[in-house]
Design a protein around this motif. Sequence first.
Motif, PDB file in Angstrom:
ATOM      1  N   ASP A   1       2.690   3.147 -23.175  1.00 32.81           N
ATOM      2  CA  ASP A   1       1.761   3.118 -22.050  1.00 32.81           C
ATOM      3  C   ASP A   1       0.331   3.156 -22.584  1.00 32.81           C
ATOM      4  OD1 ASP A   1       0.843   3.182 -19.381  1.00 32.81           O
ATOM      5  OD2 ASP A   1       2.544   4.427 -18.773  1.00 32.81           O
ATOM      6  N   VAL A   2      -0.628   3.109 -21.680  1.00 32.04           N
ATOM      7  CA  VAL A   2      -2.043   3.003 -22.040  1.00 32.04           C
ATOM      8  C   VAL A   2      -2.491   4.194 -22.886  1.00 32.04           C
ATOM      9  CG1 VAL A   2      -4.386   2.843 -21.127  1.00 32.04           C
ATOM     10  CG2 VAL A   2      -2.499   1.692 -19.950  1.00 32.04           C
ATOM     11  N   VAL A   3      -3.240   3.920 -23.950  1.00 33.18           N
ATOM     12  CA  VAL A   3      -3.769   4.948 -24.846  1.00 33.18           C
ATOM     13  C   VAL A   3      -5.174   5.339 -24.392  1.00 33.18           C
ATOM     14  CG1 VAL A   3      -4.384   5.531 -27.215  1.00 33.18           C
ATOM     15  CG2 VAL A   3      -2.400   4.062 -26.757  1.00 33.18           C
ATOM     16  N   HIS A   4      -5.398   6.650 -24.207  1.00 34.90           N
ATOM     17  CA  HIS A   4      -6.705   7.145 -23.782  1.00 34.90           C
ATOM     18  C   HIS A   4      -7.374   8.049 -24.810  1.00 34.90           C
ATOM     19  CE1 HIS A   4      -6.666   5.537 -19.730  1.00 34.90           C
ATOM     20  NE2 HIS A   4      -5.479   6.061 -19.503  1.00 34.90           N
ATOM     21  N   ALA A   5      -6.629   8.506 -25.817  1.00 33.71           N
ATOM     22  CA  ALA A   5      -7.192   9.482 -26.754  1.00 33.71           C
ATOM     23  C   ALA A   5      -6.665   9.248 -28.164  1.00 33.71           C
ATOM     24  CB  ALA A   5      -6.860  10.902 -26.305  1.00 33.71           C
ATOM     25  N   THR A   6      -7.571   9.177 -29.123  1.00 33.55           N
ATOM     26  CA  THR A   6      -7.247   9.144 -30.549  1.00 33.55           C
ATOM     27  C   THR A   6      -8.146  10.155 -31.240  1.00 33.55           C
ATOM     28  OG1 THR A   6      -8.813   7.331 -30.885  1.00 33.55           O
ATOM     29  CG2 THR A   6      -6.487   6.735 -30.600  1.00 33.55           C
ATOM     30  N   ALA A   7      -7.587  10.922 -32.207  1.00 32.40           N
ATOM     31  CA  ALA A   7      -8.388  11.931 -32.897  1.00 32.40           C
ATOM     32  C   ALA A   7      -7.822  12.182 -34.285  1.00 32.40           C
ATOM     33  CB  ALA A   7      -8.410  13.240 -32.099  1.00 32.40           C
ATOM     34  N   PHE A   8      -8.668  11.993 -35.303  1.00 33.89           N
ATOM     35  CA  PHE A   8      -8.293  12.337 -36.667  1.00 33.89           C
ATOM     36  C   PHE A   8      -8.515  13.830 -36.886  1.00 33.89           C
ATOM     37  CE2 PHE A   8      -8.890   7.787 -37.452  1.00 33.89           C
ATOM     38  CZ  PHE A   8      -7.855   7.525 -38.360  1.00 33.89           C
ATOM     39  N   ALA A   9      -7.572  14.466 -37.600  1.00 33.84           N
ATOM     40  CA  ALA A   9      -7.767  15.856 -37.998  1.00 33.84           C
ATOM     41  C   ALA A   9      -8.897  15.923 -39.018  1.00 33.84           C
ATOM     42  CB  ALA A   9      -6.485  16.412 -38.596  1.00 33.84           C
ATOM     43  N   PRO A  10      -9.638  17.031 -39.077  1.00 29.22           N
ATOM     44  CA  PRO A  10     -10.720  17.160 -40.062  1.00 29.22           C
ATOM     45  C   PRO A  10     -10.256  16.981 -41.503  1.00 29.22           C
ATOM     46  CG  PRO A  10     -10.948  18.829 -38.368  1.00 29.22           C
ATOM     47  CD  PRO A  10      -9.632  18.144 -38.110  1.00 29.22           C
TER      48      PRO A  10
END
Length: 376
Positions: free
Chosen positions: A230-239
């Motif tokens: 389904d649609v992607v709304h959030a991407t985040a790399f760990a520090p």
Amino acid sequence: LFARVGARFAVASVPADAPTLLGLRLNRPRLLVSDAAPGFLAHADEVRAVAFGPDGLYLAAGGDDCRLSLWDTGAGTRVFEAEVSAPVLAVAYSGSGRFVAAGDARSAVTVWNVFGARGAVGSVTVEGEVRCTALASATAEVLAVGTTAKKVTLFSVPDLCGFVELHHDASVNCLAFSPDGGILAAGCGTHDMPAFAAKGAVSYSAKAVLWGAPAAVEGCKHLGTIRLGDVVHATAFAPSGKILAVSGETRRIDILLVEAGFEQVAEMPCAACVRSLAWSSDSSFLVSSGEELQVIVWDVAAERVVFQLPKAKDWLWQVAVNPDSSLVACCGSHGPGVTLLPLEVLPPRLEELLSYSDDEDDAGDPGSSSSFLRPG
């Protein structure tokens, strides 16, 4: 106002003698809700985007009041404000602490110098509605802008010279640079039918697209594509740079190992669409918010909820964690402003990781109140 909840997921598979799991130290610090009262940064209208500076002292925020505000989170005072021509939809803060960028509803993206003498350095107009912005500072100051025109445009900062266009086959809803600036993750997806149509009517373009060396003027290398349901709304790399978290209307958070070719190594189910993700400074905890109407903190290695905050009255658009993990900022449709939620980092206690209890001393109903989201 806060309640920690018991384990949602089994953790029996966590080996007691393992030094790491998913690349995370098991004897890491614990993250708890502080006894300090939440803060509130008042705006004239709904806030849609927030971003902490690299020192954690300043927070950039923008929304329907058509203003970009820079807040001193310790004093709770606004130290800078700039008006734009339309509601602010996306905000980014550079890792160098020098620049803040904001994209508005009229497809304009403005960049301000917020270090020293504060002021605008320039503005550009992009094709399509701005959905997301991201700034990288590791090798050069680079601004990435994702839009409904199905592309990401990269600009050098501060001259705002566009040097690369990365084309996709759906709206680009979210962007995240890796800590070293070497990878750009773009979350995409567009419903083929209106929101009231069948839930299954989703474009095949619901995916996360990975690009390498985005700071290179000569172009970017396509590293791969991760197709989602389904649609992607959030991407985040760990520090740490070792993990990429992806979520959206899939109603789950996918944990991907960067060094393993972005292999999915964990999956954390959610009750509703996730709109935003943010990591703690040690890469052990992940904070989510969205249509579930609450801020949720996850222990990634154990794949469990550490605590969740009381439900708001409406969606939460974005969540951010300051660099020392002592403060969470969230904004949404619940009211005109930004809520600051103090956290406390305690020394590690390995037995708590390996043996969770469902009957915590401070157990309560995590959905019983929304008063923490509004002053008074």
